[in-house]
Design a protein around this motif. Structure first.
Motif, short mmCIF file in Angstrom:
data_model
loop_
_atom_site.label_atom_id
_atom_site.label_comp_id
_atom_site.label_asym_id
_atom_site.label_seq_id
_atom_site.Cartn_x
_atom_site.Cartn_y
_atom_site.Cartn_z
N PHE A 238 1.29 -1.17 -0.24
CA PHE A 238 -0.56 -0.06 0.18
C PHE A 238 1.09 1.38 0.04
O PHE A 238 0.68 2.64 -0.61
CB PHE A 238 -1.03 -0.24 1.29
CG PHE A 238 -1.89 -1.60 1.43
CD1 PHE A 238 -2.34 -1.83 -0.02
CD2 PHE A 238 -2.57 -1.73 2.56
CE1 PHE A 238 -3.39 -3.17 0.07
CE2 PHE A 238 -2.74 -3.01 2.63
CZ PHE A 238 -3.67 -3.17 1.51
N THR A 239 2.49 0.92 0.09
CA THR A 239 2.62 2.60 0.87
C THR A 239 3.56 3.30 -0.34
O THR A 239 3.72 3.75 -1.00
CB THR A 239 4.04 1.81 1.56
OG1 THR A 239 3.50 2.11 3.24
CG2 THR A 239 4.77 3.08 1.76
N ALA A 240 4.01 1.42 -1.18
CA ALA A 240 4.19 1.60 -2.65
C ALA A 240 2.99 2.57 -4.11
O ALA A 240 3.43 2.86 -4.44
CB ALA A 240 4.55 -0.02 -2.81
N ASP A 241 2.20 1.94 -3.34
CA ASP A 241 0.90 2.68 -3.84
C ASP A 241 0.57 4.31 -4.05
O ASP A 241 0.72 4.74 -5.04
CB ASP A 241 -0.37 1.62 -3.93
CG ASP A 241 0.10 0.05 -4.40
OD1 ASP A 241 0.43 -0.52 -5.98
OD2 ASP A 241 -1.01 -0.18 -4.04
N ALA A 242 1.09 4.35 -3.44
CA ALA A 242 0.89 5.80 -2.16
C ALA A 242 2.12 6.34 -2.84
O ALA A 242 1.40 7.82 -3.24
CB ALA A 242 0.15 5.94 -1.28
N ALA A 243 3.14 6.10 -3.26
CA ALA A 243 4.30 6.96 -3.27
C ALA A 243 4.63 7.10 -4.84
O ALA A 243 4.63 8.12 -5.06
CB ALA A 243 5.74 6.04 -2.96
N VAL A 244 4.02 6.03 -5.92
CA VAL A 244 3.44 6.61 -6.79
C VAL A 244 3.07 7.39 -7.74
O VAL A 244 2.86 8.20 -8.47
CB VAL A 244 3.86 4.70 -7.53
CG1 VAL A 244 3.03 4.64 -9.13
CG2 VAL A 244 4.23 4.05 -7.59
N LEU A 245 1.73 6.89 -6.48
CA LEU A 245 0.79 7.86 -7.09
C LEU A 245 0.77 9.68 -6.63
O LEU A 245 0.78 10.32 -7.39
CB LEU A 245 -0.30 7.82 -6.21
CG LEU A 245 -1.09 6.47 -7.28
CD1 LEU A 245 -2.28 6.01 -5.94
CD2 LEU A 245 -1.61 6.61 -8.16
N LEU A 246 2.23 9.47 -5.84
CA LEU A 246 2.24 10.80 -5.45
C LEU A 246 3.43 11.63 -6.08
O LEU A 246 3.74 12.72 -5.60
CB LEU A 246 2.57 10.81 -3.84
CG LEU A 246 1.03 10.58 -2.74
CD1 LEU A 246 1.83 11.19 -1.60
CD2 LEU A 246 -0.10 12.03 -3.14
N SER A 247 4.20 10.95 -6.47
CA SER A 247 5.71 11.17 -6.98
C SER A 247 5.46 11.14 -8.54
O SER A 247 4.31 10.79 -9.07
CB SER A 247 6.59 9.91 -7.79
OG SER A 247 6.10 8.56 -7.80
N GLY A 248 6.27 11.90 -9.21
CA GLY A 248 5.77 12.23 -10.18
C GLY A 248 6.28 11.75 -11.12
O GLY A 248 7.09 10.14 -11.36
N SER A 249 6.49 11.38 -13.01
CA SER A 249 6.53 10.32 -14.06
C SER A 249 8.14 10.49 -14.11
O SER A 249 8.42 9.12 -13.86
CB SER A 249 6.38 11.57 -15.01
OG SER A 249 6.80 12.22 -15.31
N ASP A 250 8.77 11.42 -13.29
CA ASP A 250 10.44 10.71 -13.62
C ASP A 250 10.98 10.04 -12.01
O ASP A 250 12.20 8.78 -12.61
CB ASP A 250 11.26 12.41 -13.79
CG ASP A 250 11.10 12.40 -14.55
OD1 ASP A 250 10.13 11.73 -15.65
OD2 ASP A 250 11.07 13.93 -14.33
N SER B 273 8.65 7.31 -10.38
CA SER B 273 8.06 6.33 -9.47
C SER B 273 8.79 5.42 -9.78
O SER B 273 8.17 4.87 -8.40
CB SER B 273 7.28 6.10 -11.37
OG SER B 273 6.28 7.76 -11.65
N ALA B 274 9.99 4.56 -10.44
CA ALA B 274 10.39 3.64 -10.27
C ALA B 274 11.06 3.63 -9.32
O ALA B 274 11.41 3.15 -8.26
CB ALA B 274 11.00 3.46 -11.12
N ALA B 275 11.61 5.01 -9.11
CA ALA B 275 13.03 5.00 -7.79
C ALA B 275 11.41 5.35 -6.20
O ALA B 275 12.19 4.99 -5.47
CB ALA B 275 12.87 6.41 -7.59
N ALA B 276 10.45 5.47 -6.65
CA ALA B 276 9.67 5.65 -4.90
C ALA B 276 9.39 4.11 -4.94
O ALA B 276 9.28 3.52 -3.38
CB ALA B 276 7.99 6.44 -5.33
N VAL B 277 9.00 2.93 -5.76
CA VAL B 277 9.38 1.59 -5.48
C VAL B 277 9.96 1.12 -5.17
O VAL B 277 9.75 -0.01 -4.11
CB VAL B 277 8.09 1.31 -6.90
CG1 VAL B 277 8.53 -0.47 -6.65
CG2 VAL B 277 7.57 1.43 -6.98
N VAL B 278 11.51 1.20 -5.45
CA VAL B 278 12.05 0.90 -4.88
C VAL B 278 12.50 1.60 -3.60
O VAL B 278 12.98 0.41 -2.08
CB VAL B 278 14.11 0.82 -6.39
CG1 VAL B 278 15.18 0.52 -5.26
CG2 VAL B 278 13.42 0.60 -6.91
N GLY B 279 12.82 2.95 -2.87
CA GLY B 279 12.44 3.36 -2.13
C GLY B 279 11.86 2.46 -0.54
O GLY B 279 12.14 2.39 0.71
#
Length: 414
Positions: A250-262, A264-270
């Motif tokens: 759920f945290t990874a989903d929220a991080a992708v939705l809140l981050s920009g297009s550049d 997004s992948a870094a949000a999942v890895v973090g």
């Protein structure tokens, strides 16, 4: 020789009082009248003093003797023979045990006669058999192994039938292992494959509407993945581990939705890095056995990774084509087709590749989606899974394993 005025041997001196005719001195002694002159006279019996007493009724012989004990004819009543003391009998038995001659067989004890007039021979005690000397428990000299005591013949507890203690029951683990025969791989079947196809249709519809509707369906997929993965690895209920793995997704989903297009992948890895570090800290300081701690760390870490990677569907471009290829490969692999067993998976993979080519998707999309679907279904069928595993991991793992592969095929290999 004897003086007539003095008492000789065996004679009393003559008294000076006269004796009446026919009077005999009692017990051969002469009566002494002078010794009784000072005694008071005995009054005569007054007949009038007994006139007020009630007359004594006459009793018959039978009524007068009813309360008396019966008279035993023949003299004294029989007395019970005195039994030999236990100590004397035991000493006698000990002395007989060390004699070189063979020991006589003990005679059976005769039943004691009932009644008061039993004969003394019937109540005589039977001879006590000599005690058998048991060897003391010790060690076997050749092997030096402790001898195991023999099991008791009767039940160990009163009131419990002895049939329950004849044979020890095998442990539940041994019974379970004997009951499991054949291959530990059990395919989830057609019903979980149909649910997987339905979930793929929901994902395709959510992707057509936007990222937020797609994220809602991905949340459902992540919950099924976390629960099925824990149960597949033999850890249940493990509510804390399931909740932690689902929270990572759920945290990874929220991080992708809140981050920009550049980013997004870094949000999942973090998100994966932060939650994996949290899992290691929690399992390191967990008060449990080291082997169990390592096993829990492996299961929780892998569940966190698999659940969070479902978020990669929010970053892929060809989501409807990719989830469609997964559904088609899963259905054909689970369908009861005639022919060898490997025919279904091969046809499913070929159909996934063909679907990708028909919709104009990248060449590797259908192949990678089909491979992910077959791998996820195979993992859900491993090591005698239960129906709960089939309805959770068997439904979610084909899509969860194929999610990062769809992103790789549409973004990295396109």
């Amino acid at each position: 020789m004897n003086n007539p005025h003095q008492g000789g041997y065996g004679h009393w001196p003559q008294q000076g009082h006269p004796q009446g005719p026919g009077h005999q001195p009692p017990y051969g002694y002469p009566a002494d009248q002078e010794a009784t002159t000072l005694l008071p006279p005995v009054p005569a019996v007054d007949e009038a003093a007994t006139t007020l007493l009630p007359p004594v009724p006459a009793l018959e012989d039978a009524a007068a003797t009813t309360l008396l004990p019966p008279v035993v004819p023949g003299g004294m009543p029989p007395q019970a023979p005195q039994q030999q003391p236990y100590q004397q009998a035991y000493q006698q038995a000990q002395s007989q045990a060390y004699q070189p001659q063979p020991q006589p067989q003990p005679q059976p004890q005769q039943p004691r006669a009932q009644g008061r007039h039993a004969a003394p021979a019937a109540a005589a005690p039977a001879p006590v058999p000599p005690p058998v000397q048991q060897p003391a428990p010790g060690f076997d000299p050749p092997t030096m192994t402790l001898k195991r005591p023999a099991a008791p013949a009767g039940p160990p507890y009163p009131g419990v039938p002895s049939q329950q203690f004849q044979q020890p029951l095998p442990p539940p683990a041994a019974q379970e292992q004997r009951g499991r025969t054949g291959s530990p791989i059990i395919d989830p079947g057609l019903q979980p494959a149909l649910i997987t196809a339905g979930t793929a249709a929901l994902l395709a519809g959510g992707a057509a509407l936007g990222q937020v509707p797609l994220a809602l369906v991905v949340v459902l997929l992540q919950a099924l993945t976390a629960a099925g993965w824990f149960r597949l690895n033999g850890m249940w209920p493990a509510r804390q581990g399931i909740a932690l793995a689902a929270l990572a997704g759920f945290t990874a989903d929220a991080a992708v939705l809140l981050s920009g297009s550049d980013g997004s992948a870094a949000a999942v890895v973090g998100t994966l890095g932060g939650f994996f570090l949290l899992v290691m800290v929690l399992q390191t300081f967990r008060p449990s056995d080291p082997k169990e701690r390592f096993y829990a760390l492996t299961v929780l870490g892998s569940a966190t990774v698999v659940t969070a990677l479902c978020t990669m569907l929010l970053l892929a471009d060809w989501v409807p084509a990719g989830v469609g290829a997964v559904a088609l490969a899963t259905l054909l692999a689970a369908a009861p087709l005639p022919g060898p067993k490997w025919l279904g998976p091969v046809l499913g993979l070929a159909a996934a590749v063909l679907l990708g080519l028909l919709v104009g998707a990248p060449l590797a999309l259908g192949a990678l989606a089909g491979v992910g679907a077959l791998v996820g279904r195979r993992v859900a069928a491993y090591d005698f899974p239960s129906r709960f595993v089939h309805m959770t991991a068997g439904v979610a793992l084909p899509l969860a394993v194929a999610a990062p592969l769809i992103w790789i095929a549409t973004d990295l290999l396109a």
